[in-house]
Design a protein around this motif. Structure first.
Motif, PDB file in Angstrom:
ATOM      1  N   THR A 152      39.967  45.568  45.800  1.00 16.57           N
ATOM      2  CA  THR A 152      41.174  44.967  45.252  1.00 16.57           C
ATOM      3  C   THR A 152      40.899  44.585  43.806  1.00 16.57           C
ATOM      4  OG1 THR A 152      41.968  44.110  47.374  1.00 16.57           O
ATOM      5  CG2 THR A 152      42.750  43.005  45.390  1.00 16.57           C
ATOM      6  N   MET A 172      41.260  45.501  51.266  1.00 19.92           N
ATOM      7  CA  MET A 172      42.532  45.155  50.668  1.00 19.92           C
ATOM      8  C   MET A 172      42.913  43.731  51.080  1.00 19.92           C
ATOM      9  SD  MET A 172      46.158  47.131  51.101  1.00 19.92           S
ATOM     10  CE  MET A 172      45.432  48.634  50.461  1.00 19.92           C
ATOM     11  N   PHE A 176      41.363  40.035  54.655  1.00 19.69           N
ATOM     12  CA  PHE A 176      41.237  41.375  54.083  1.00 19.69           C
ATOM     13  C   PHE A 176      41.276  42.411  55.205  1.00 19.69           C
ATOM     14  CE2 PHE A 176      39.365  38.664  50.913  1.00 19.69           C
ATOM     15  CZ  PHE A 176      39.653  39.258  49.695  1.00 19.69           C
ATOM     16  N   VAL A 222      36.560  42.433  45.685  1.00 17.92           N
ATOM     17  CA  VAL A 222      37.466  42.125  44.579  1.00 17.92           C
ATOM     18  C   VAL A 222      36.777  42.375  43.246  1.00 17.92           C
ATOM     19  CG1 VAL A 222      38.713  40.260  43.420  1.00 17.92           C
ATOM     20  CG2 VAL A 222      38.775  40.426  45.912  1.00 17.92           C
ATOM     21  N   PRO A 250      49.826  46.696  49.692  1.00 15.91           N
ATOM     22  CA  PRO A 250      49.171  47.767  48.931  1.00 15.91           C
ATOM     23  C   PRO A 250      49.980  48.064  47.678  1.00 15.91           C
ATOM     24  CG  PRO A 250      49.408  48.366  51.247  1.00 15.91           C
ATOM     25  CD  PRO A 250      50.240  47.143  51.036  1.00 15.91           C
ATOM     26  N   GLN A 290      44.969  48.734  45.812  1.00 13.67           N
ATOM     27  CA  GLN A 290      45.704  47.481  45.606  1.00 13.67           C
ATOM     28  C   GLN A 290      45.302  46.883  44.273  1.00 13.67           C
ATOM     29  OE1 GLN A 290      44.621  43.892  47.855  1.00 13.67           O
ATOM     30  NE2 GLN A 290      46.784  43.680  48.434  1.00 13.67           N
TER      31      GLN A 290
END
Length: 549
Positions: A451, A1, A68, A125, A22, A481
């Motif tokens: 994410t 995250m 992160f 990501v 989050p 997230q």
């Protein structure tokens, strides 16, 4: 995250610190305010390839730091281990860029390459941007997407290995067939030459021996007389007799010489021994000079045969034996070529069968994964107000290759009874965004700790449809997230955390700022998105209604 993003001197951002949370994080602002710069900066620290001119004018360098949080078991730990990097539940990425384009990156204070950053970004990501449609819409990518969705990479690797083995077997067979064809073209020459060489049976060094023997026999007549005279001179009528007489004469006086003749007598005995050896050697040579005249003829014939065959094959006479072995080997290969071909054909057939079996298993697995993806897409499309649309993963035959024998295409039918077709040809702009959102969600559903970033995923939709998109994004963010760049007030209102991106000019220099919004500030921002530059009380009332959900 993603917890924190620190940007310094990147384009029109001089200093920006963002603490993401989050859930659903939304970023809004006027077009051109700098939202894309924010994503470019994030992509830069993640190692993505993008624009090169990121450093703010006049700055010595641009820098981005991203922090992160990693839950236990996050796939980033495996990437860190493979790269030999320290790992903890906090991951810090830092990357700088100079105006000349030189880039340097660190992960947890260790210098790394862009490849390591990109490997980490793959598990940290997932971005759906305005240009990302091309990847999802291009049928060339659909097979790989389905394989990843169905966890089929291992089976695809097995097929690729079988394809390599199949190709190698076919290549070996073709090479053997070519060699055999070439040897068949010279079969007559090989058989004649091997028979000729086998008949002559040349040996290394034989030419020199035959030449010496021939010259000796040619000179033997003259030498025979001289050797006979030498034998006579060395015999009893010559040196041997004289030495023997000298020895007898000295024997009669030696006892009266008081030891003075002992050394001469010893020397005389040695001379007799040496003389005997000389006589034996000369006699042996004389025997060699005795030969049948036919032997000279035979020697010359073989010598001339050796030299003639050497000229014929353009080699030295001493190399004929090696040539004979080489040609015999080639002839044996020709004679055994059919058997080798049968073995190679059998090997090729086995590899073909193994590939066909592996490819068939992969096809069956893809069909199963396709049905699962279609069901998952159906479940995703319903809450996006596309419950009447049909998503279908189609498999057709493709030329055999390392990835199997399947062509995969994602198709849609937006209305009942309407023909289905490729996503980019059938779906309208708003429909396309929702299809792509659903597809993105399905393809990343099993990637824990990811994410997800959506850049204007809601473009082309509004009203209840935009609300449906926003609610799906909120549901998606409930277990992780999600970051959304949006121009839709319905989507912005559903965010758990809201930032506004704005551009300002200070002392003639343009800056982009990103500010977290309070609840009252969110009302104003959503109202601006509803009404435009002039914010009315009605727009604020609409904004409050949207924010209440």
């Amino acid at each position: 995250m993603l917890r924190h993003l620190d940007i310094r001197d990147m384009l029109i951002i001089d200093r920006l610190e963002l603490a993401f949370q989050p859930g659903l994080n939304v970023l809004t602002g006027e077009t051109g305010a700098g939202k894309s710069i924010l994503l470019d900066s994030l992509g830069f620290v993640l190692g993505w390839r993008g624009r090169a001119d990121l450093v703010r004018a006049g700055a010595a360098q641009g820098e981005v730091v991203a922090e992160f949080d990693l839950p236990a078991g996050h796939p980033a730990f495996a990437v860190l281990e493979d790269a030999g990097l320290p790992a903890s539940d906090e991951l810090i990425l830092r990357r700088i860029n100079t105006p000349e384009g030189r880039k340097t990156a660190w992960v947890n204070d260790r210098r790394v390459s862009g490849e390591v950053l990109r490997a980490l970004s793959d598990v940290l990501v997932e971005l759906h941007g305005q240009q990302d449609d091309k990847g999802l819409l291009d049928p060339k990518n659909h097979r790989a997407m389905l394989d990843e969705y169905g966890d089929l990479l291992g089976q695809r690797g097995k097929v690729a290995a079988a394809w390599r083995a199949k190709s190698a077997a076919a290549k070996a067979l073709a090479a053997a067939e070519k060699r055999l064809a070439e040897m068949r073209d010279e079969e007559e020459f090989l058989r004649h030459s091997v028979a000729e060489l086998d008949k002559l049976a040349p040996e290394a060094g034989e030419e020199a021996e035959l030449d010496a023997k021939r010259r000796l026999m040619q000179a033997a007549e003259k030498m025979r007389a001289d050797v006979a005279q030498a034998i006579s001179a060395l015999g009893l009528n010559g040196a041997e007799g004289a030495l023997s007489d000298a020895g007898r004469w000295l024997d009669g006086v030696v006892e009266h010489a008081e030891g003075r003749l002992e050394m001469p007598m010893a020397a005389l005995e040695r001379a007799l021994v040496e003389l005997g050896e000389a006589q034996a050697g000369v006699a042996s040579f004389a025997e060699r000079l005795e030969f049948d005249p036919a032997e000279l003829e035979m020697t010359e014939e073989r010598l001339f045969a050796l030299r003639g065959l050497a000229r014929k094959h353009n080699v030295l006479a001493d190399d004929l034996a090696g040539l004979a072995e080489t040609l015999s080997t080639r002839l044996a290969a020709l004679d055994g070529g059919e058997a080798e071909l049968k073995q190679l054909q059998a090997a090729r057939d086995r590899e073909d069968e193994a590939y066909a079996e592996a490819a068939a298993e992969l096809t069956a697995a893809r069909e199963k994964a396709a049905r699962a993806l279609d069901r998952a897409m159906g479940a995703e499309l319903a809450p996006l107000k596309m419950d009447r649309a049909v998503f279908e993963t189609r498999r057709t035959e493709a030329p055999a290759g390392p990835d199997g024998v399947d062509a995969i295409t994602f198709t849609v039918a937006t209305n009942p009874g309407a023909p289905s077709g490729p996503l980019n040809r059938i779906a309208s702009g708003g429909e396309l965004s929702r299809f792509l959102l659903a597809l993105k969600v399905c393809l990343t559903s099993d990637q824990a700790g990811l994410t997800m970033i959506f850049d204007e995923i809601d473009r082309g939709v509004g009203g209840a449809t935009a609300d449906a998109v926003g609610r799906r994004l909120a549901d998606l963010a409930s277990g992780g997230q999600v970051l959304v760049v949006t121009h839709s007030p319905q989507v912005a209102a559903l965010g758990a955390h809201h930032w506004r991106v704005a551009k300002s000019v200070e002392e003639g220099i343009t800056y982009s700022r990103v500010l977290p919004l309070s609840q009252d500030e969110r009302v104003d921002e959503v109202a601006r998105m509803v009404a435009g530059d002039t914010i009315t009380d009605a727009a604020k009332d609409a904004a409050r209604a949207l924010l209440k959900g």
